[in-house]
Design a protein around this motif. Structure first.
Motif, PDB file in Angstrom:
ATOM      1  N   ARG A   1      15.741  30.786  45.524  1.00 50.23           N
ATOM      2  CA  ARG A   1      15.344  29.373  45.575  1.00 50.23           C
ATOM      3  C   ARG A   1      14.143  29.120  44.672  1.00 50.23           C
ATOM      4  NH1 ARG A   1      13.510  27.075  51.128  1.00 50.23           N
ATOM      5  NH2 ARG A   1      11.713  28.314  50.538  1.00 50.23           N
TER       6      ARG A   1
ATOM      7  N   ASN B   1      14.877  33.071  49.408  1.00 46.01           N
ATOM      8  CA  ASN B   1      13.663  32.416  48.917  1.00 46.01           C
ATOM      9  C   ASN B   1      13.350  32.833  47.483  1.00 46.01           C
ATOM     10  OD1 ASN B   1      13.112  30.812  51.130  1.00 46.01           O
ATOM     11  ND2 ASN B   1      12.053  32.458  52.192  1.00 46.01           N
TER      12      ASN B   1
ATOM     13  N   ASN C   1      15.197  28.920  41.203  1.00 51.98           N
ATOM     14  CA  ASN C   1      15.872  27.652  40.910  1.00 51.98           C
ATOM     15  C   ASN C   1      14.892  26.513  40.672  1.00 51.98           C
ATOM     16  OD1 ASN C   1      18.567  27.672  40.518  1.00 51.98           O
ATOM     17  ND2 ASN C   1      19.122  27.246  42.620  1.00 51.98           N
TER      18      ASN C   1
END
Length: 161
Positions: free
Chosen positions: A89, A86, A92
């Motif tokens: 992520r 996470n 990103n």
């Protein structure tokens, strides 16, 4: 179209001592990370110059050249918790790519003067159960959108005149 390597590059590859096995380390950086994540392609955790690199978790493919001429490597990290995924992520989701510092050390000379060091950018990061994978390469400087900033009169009042 095949990728053409320079004569200097061909000569340097041909002169590498094939009896030397390198230790490859990967350090992942991003402004949203609570700390730097470090891994090594090794069977055990390594401590190099006081920095710990987690072993047994990372694999990478060889360098590949895409149709557009950009080079990349595929990196996979195993046994990743959902918390760490996470964090990657969320990084990103920003416009800033994850920065990866790749270093190659000769086992009997693990010093700051690594045999090579390069910085790559990773996007996107994919999670499959407990494994995380990404493609990393150099930024595509030939296809950058210019200007990178949207110039508005609110931010730049001098544009009104």
């Amino acid at each position: 179209m095949p990728y053409e390597y320079s004569d200097a590059y061909k000569e340097s590859v041909a002169s590498v001592d094939s009896r030397v096995a390198y230790i490859f380390t990967y350090s992942f950086f991003h402004s949203t990370f609570p700390s730097t994540y470090r891994f090594a392609i090794s069977d055990v955790d390594l401590i190099i110059e006081g920095t710990t690199y987690k072993g047994k978790q990372i694999k990478s493919s060889g360098l590949s050249v895409g149709k557009d001429g950009n080079t990349s490597i595929n990196i996979s990290v195993s046994n990743v918790t959902s918390t760490i995924f996470n964090i990657f992520r969320n990084a990103n989701k920003t416009s800033e790519p994850v920065l990866i510092e790749l270093k190659g050390f000769i086992p009997d000379q693990p010093t700051a003067t690594a045999s090579f060091s390069t910085k790559l950018f990773a996007k996107p990061v994919i999670w499959n159960g407990s494994d995380m994978s990404m493609s990393a390469g150099y930024p595509d400087s030939t296809n950058l959108k210019l200007p990178k900033v949207k110039y508005t009169t609110r931010k730049y009042p001098g544009l009104r005149n």
